[in-house]
Design an enzyme around this catalytic site. Sequence first.
Site, PDB file in Angstrom:
ATOM      1  N   THR A 173      -0.058  11.993   3.910  1.00 19.26           N
ATOM      2  CA  THR A 173      -1.042  12.324   2.891  1.00 19.26           C
ATOM      3  C   THR A 173      -0.413  12.206   1.511  1.00 19.26           C
ATOM      4  O   THR A 173       0.744  11.808   1.372  1.00 19.26           O
ATOM      5  CB  THR A 173      -1.690  13.700   3.180  1.00 19.26           C
ATOM      6  N   LYS A 213       0.982   8.172   0.730  1.00 17.46           N
ATOM      7  CA  LYS A 213       0.191   7.036   1.230  1.00 17.46           C
ATOM      8  C   LYS A 213       0.510   5.728   0.510  1.00 17.46           C
ATOM      9  O   LYS A 213       0.551   4.670   1.126  1.00 17.46           O
ATOM     10  CB  LYS A 213      -1.301   7.322   1.058  1.00 17.46           C
TER      11      LYS A 213
END
Length: 277
Positions: free
Chosen positions: A43, A47
């Site tokens: 996350t 990313k």
Amino acid sequence: MQNAGLAALGLNWRYLAFEVDPENLRAAIQGAQAMNFIGLNLTVPHKLLAVEMVDVLDESARAWGAVNTILFEGRDGRGVWQPLRELAEVPRETRSHGFNTDAEAITRALREDLGLELSGTKILLLGAGGAGWTAALKLASEHLAELFLVNRTRSKAEAVAQEIRQRHPGLKVTIGYPTSPVDLVLNATSLGLKTNDPLPCDEKQFALRHAGAVYDMIYRPAETALLQAAKAAGCRTANGLGMLLYQGAKALELWTGQTAPVEMMRRALEKDVYGPQ
Ligand code: NAP
């Protein structure tokens, strides 16, 4: 939700959360690979960084410029790359394969949670941060009639519009509020996370009664002031829980090769986010 999904599939795997400093991301991915993890989710802010760190990029990760799911693979006896779950023995050679399941999750949530078929629709998208950028590009690929972009920092909306015009020259993209009704208002700003936030949609410029449906990517609180106002204006509404659920369900399908038990996962997610009902 992932552990509920794994249990429902009868797998004795575990999904665990690790907090990783961005400086250690490469080492963390390599460590998981060395330990023959099945896969990873990543996350914010990992990313974007992971795009440069995985061995192979799936088309989904290339298209969105971000990796939120990694599948570790090994060579089988014939030298073909396979997910580790398919291999009876620990392979000598492994690789990391990066995917993005976020973009599909946005359109799936709009279809399943709002009953919206996107082709031919007019959409007002609020926000051009990370989530807004992905949503804009994904929506632009769905044969819309017109896409309106509004963002506090106008230059970011303009940058998104420029990217869309390159990728989808046929789509009409307008910066600013629409002057006629739209099928959907989609909030991808962080306004609404705090209870005293103003509405992300300026009602002087666009009245919510001119929207068929309103989707708020925020899922906590379950009903933001935007969704309350939209309901009062007679719009169909949904919050961002579905988006979170569907990106996870797709990741589970990549790791397991099986259809995700979405309703079991939804219940586990709701319990975790909102507490026992
Ligand atoms: P981000 O990259 O930080 O972008 C934040 C966005 O909100 C930008 O468009 C920013 O405008 C705008 N914004 C922030 N404060 C504002 C203010 N005071 N007035 C007007 N606009 C403001 O964050 P993100 O990752 O895109 O996330 C955006 C939202 O989507 C968050 O609420 C997040 O929780 C939600 N989200 C949900 C999911 C899900 O699974 N449901 C997934 C991802 C994100 P500027 O460009 O002008 O700064």
